[in-house]
Design a protein around this motif. Structure first.
Motif, PDB file in Angstrom:
ATOM      1  N   PRO A   1      -1.346   1.452   3.257  1.00 50.47           N
ATOM      2  CA  PRO A   1      -1.330   1.804   1.827  1.00 50.47           C
ATOM      3  C   PRO A   1      -0.904   0.650   0.929  1.00 50.47           C
ATOM      4  CG  PRO A   1      -0.347   3.558   3.120  1.00 50.47           C
ATOM      5  CD  PRO A   1      -0.581   2.422   4.071  1.00 50.47           C
TER       6      PRO A   1
ATOM      7  N   TYR B   1      -1.480  -2.390   1.318  1.00 49.71           N
ATOM      8  CA  TYR B   1      -2.520  -3.411   1.266  1.00 49.71           C
ATOM      9  C   TYR B   1      -3.890  -2.818   0.964  1.00 49.71           C
ATOM     10  CZ  TYR B   1       1.194  -5.974   3.636  1.00 49.71           C
ATOM     11  OH  TYR B   1       2.405  -6.544   3.961  1.00 49.71           O
ATOM     12  N   ASP B   2      -3.883  -1.630   0.371  1.00 49.38           N
ATOM     13  CA  ASP B   2      -5.113  -0.956  -0.029  1.00 49.38           C
ATOM     14  C   ASP B   2      -5.465  -1.400  -1.449  1.00 49.38           C
ATOM     15  OD1 ASP B   2      -7.163   0.766  -0.772  1.00 49.38           O
ATOM     16  OD2 ASP B   2      -6.184   2.557   0.044  1.00 49.38           O
TER      17      ASP B   2
ATOM     18  N   ASP C   1     -10.043   2.656   7.869  1.00 44.21           N
ATOM     19  CA  ASP C   1      -8.871   3.505   8.082  1.00 44.21           C
ATOM     20  C   ASP C   1      -7.660   2.739   8.605  1.00 44.21           C
ATOM     21  OD1 ASP C   1      -9.664   2.987  10.684  1.00 44.21           O
ATOM     22  OD2 ASP C   1     -10.215   5.067  11.150  1.00 44.21           O
TER      23      ASP C   1
ATOM     24  N   PRO D   1      -5.886  -7.722   1.589  1.00 46.06           N
ATOM     25  CA  PRO D   1      -6.093  -6.356   1.097  1.00 46.06           C
ATOM     26  C   PRO D   1      -7.562  -5.953   1.140  1.00 46.06           C
ATOM     27  CG  PRO D   1      -5.844  -7.857  -0.749  1.00 46.06           C
ATOM     28  CD  PRO D   1      -5.597  -8.666   0.497  1.00 46.06           C
ATOM     29  N   CYS D   2      -7.807  -4.710   1.577  1.00 47.93           N
ATOM     30  CA  CYS D   2      -9.168  -4.184   1.653  1.00 47.93           C
ATOM     31  C   CYS D   2      -9.196  -2.765   1.089  1.00 47.93           C
ATOM     32  CB  CYS D   2      -9.655  -4.170   3.105  1.00 47.93           C
ATOM     33  SG  CYS D   2      -9.868  -5.807   3.852  1.00 47.93           S
ATOM     34  N   ASP D   3     -10.390  -2.219   1.000  1.00 47.14           N
ATOM     35  CA  ASP D   3     -10.585  -0.873   0.474  1.00 47.14           C
ATOM     36  C   ASP D   3     -10.260   0.153   1.556  1.00 47.14           C
ATOM     37  OD1 ASP D   3     -11.497   1.535  -0.584  1.00 47.14           O
ATOM     38  OD2 ASP D   3     -13.200   0.609  -1.594  1.00 47.14           O
ATOM     39  N   GLY D   4      -9.154   0.870   1.368  1.00 52.31           N
ATOM     40  CA  GLY D   4      -8.737   1.861   2.352  1.00 52.31           C
ATOM     41  C   GLY D   4      -9.672   3.040   2.473  1.00 52.31           C
ATOM     42  N   ARG D   5     -10.565   3.210   1.512  1.00 52.73           N
ATOM     43  CA  ARG D   5     -11.551   4.290   1.608  1.00 52.73           C
ATOM     44  C   ARG D   5     -12.632   3.954   2.625  1.00 52.73           C
ATOM     45  NH1 ARG D   5     -13.008   4.451  -4.707  1.00 52.73           N
ATOM     46  NH2 ARG D   5     -13.289   2.262  -4.116  1.00 52.73           N
TER      47      ARG D   5
ATOM     48  N   VAL E   1      -6.389   0.121   7.097  1.00 56.91           N
ATOM     49  CA  VAL E   1      -5.725  -0.533   5.971  1.00 56.91           C
ATOM     50  C   VAL E   1      -4.451   0.233   5.612  1.00 56.91           C
ATOM     51  CG1 VAL E   1      -5.934  -1.224   3.551  1.00 56.91           C
ATOM     52  CG2 VAL E   1      -7.911  -1.404   5.079  1.00 56.91           C
TER      53      VAL E   1
ATOM     54  N   ASN F   1      -7.197  -0.118  -3.557  1.00 51.79           N
ATOM     55  CA  ASN F   1      -7.183   0.989  -4.505  1.00 51.79           C
ATOM     56  C   ASN F   1      -5.804   1.181  -5.128  1.00 51.79           C
ATOM     57  OD1 ASN F   1      -9.985   2.184  -4.128  1.00 51.79           O
ATOM     58  ND2 ASN F   1      -9.244   2.116  -2.019  1.00 51.79           N
ATOM     59  N   ASN F   2      -4.797   0.595  -4.504  1.00 52.50           N
ATOM     60  CA  ASN F   2      -3.437   0.674  -5.033  1.00 52.50           C
ATOM     61  C   ASN F   2      -3.027  -0.613  -5.751  1.00 52.50           C
ATOM     62  OD1 ASN F   2      -3.171   3.235  -3.870  1.00 52.50           O
ATOM     63  ND2 ASN F   2      -2.486   2.373  -1.915  1.00 52.50           N
TER      64      ASN F   2
END
Length: 268
Positions: free
Chosen positions: A110, A112-113, A106, A99-103, A108, A115-116
């Motif tokens: 959802p 595995y974001d 691009d 998982p990585c930061d989807g911000r 990543v 932020n979720n």
């Protein structure tokens, strides 16, 4: 009055600098080495088994491989991953799903974001991945490589403390340390290699030798692929390290950080 204040500040700064120098003198690498080098490889790729391992083994140098639990290579070539640990390499935790930061990235998905993710979710993912890797190599102590060097989940809440509970040490990113004073083995810096030359790789370890500290490489693909290091560049680096082995301690991330922890404890 102002001159007195300035004088006091100068004295304090000089004392602090001298203390840092003394602390660094107390820290010693084994066998009078001048620096440590950790070769780490991310994402559990076939190129690690096909290209990196043969090159490393030809120089008898040990490395760390951070492998997510969902990688096809781990599923399809489990006996080979087990074998590299038997031969002295480290199989590190890189989470189950990377998982990585989807911000920031691009690509990543959802699900595995980070932020979720909740803190409970990342905690269980790391625990489950540890269980899987233990089934492969039988190890109970392991280090962690933050995927994408991201360390925050939903609401910008750090999960570094969760990592500290489950791992002996962890690798992030950042510049080579200038000093071994106050090194945080749970958030160690590393350099993400991307198509760099052998000379550039060598310059990196030379900086660590100058500082008397540690150079940690974050490799991904080897011999072709994303964030690649060529076979030739990797081999050029290893030739240099072998020719200068009186100065460099090359070992797994686990072994080096474990040594740092013990040294720091003795100094304190």
């Amino acid at each position: 009055m102002r001159r007195i204040v300035i004088y006091v500040l100068v004295i304090l700064a000089t004392f602090e600098f001298s203390f840092a120098q003394d602390s660094d003198k107390d820290f010693k690498w084994p066998e009078k080495k001048k620096a440590a080098v950790c070769l780490t490889f991310d994402d559990g790729q076939d190129s690690h088994l096909d290209n990196a391992i043969p090159i490393l083994d030809s120089f008898n140098m040990k490395a760390t491989f951070y492998c997510p639990g969902n990688k096809e290579s781990l599923h399809n070539r489990t006996p080979e991953w087990k074998k590299i640990v038997e031969n002295g390499h480290e199989l590190g935790n890189h989470s189950l799903f990377h998982p990585c930061d989807g911000r920031l990235f691009d690509w990543v998905l959802p699900e595995y974001d980070l932020n979720n993710y909740s803190r409970a979710q990342i905690r269980m993912e790391l625990y489950t991945s540890n269980t899987l890797l233990k089934a492969v190599d039988g190890k109970t102590n392991r280090t962690y490589g933050y995927p994408c060097s991201n360390f925050k989940v939903h609401g910008d809440s750090t999960y570094v403390d969760i990592v500290k509970q489950q791992f002996s040490a962890a690798r992030s990113d950042g510049p080579i340390p200038n000093t071994m004073q106050n090194i945080d083995i749970n958030f160690m810096p590393s350099w993400c290699v991307d198509s760099h030359t052998g000379k550039e790789l060598i310059a990196y370890v030379e900086e660590a030798r100058k500082n008397g500290t540690i150079a940690t490489f974050m490799f991904h693909s080897v011999g072709g692929g994303y964030l690649n290091v060529s076979n030739e560049a990797l081999q050029e680096l290893l030739i240099y390290l072998k020719e200068n082995e009186e100065d460099y301690w090359v070992d797994t991330f686990y072994n080096v950080t474990n040594y740092i922890a013990n040294q720091s404890g003795n100094i304190e």
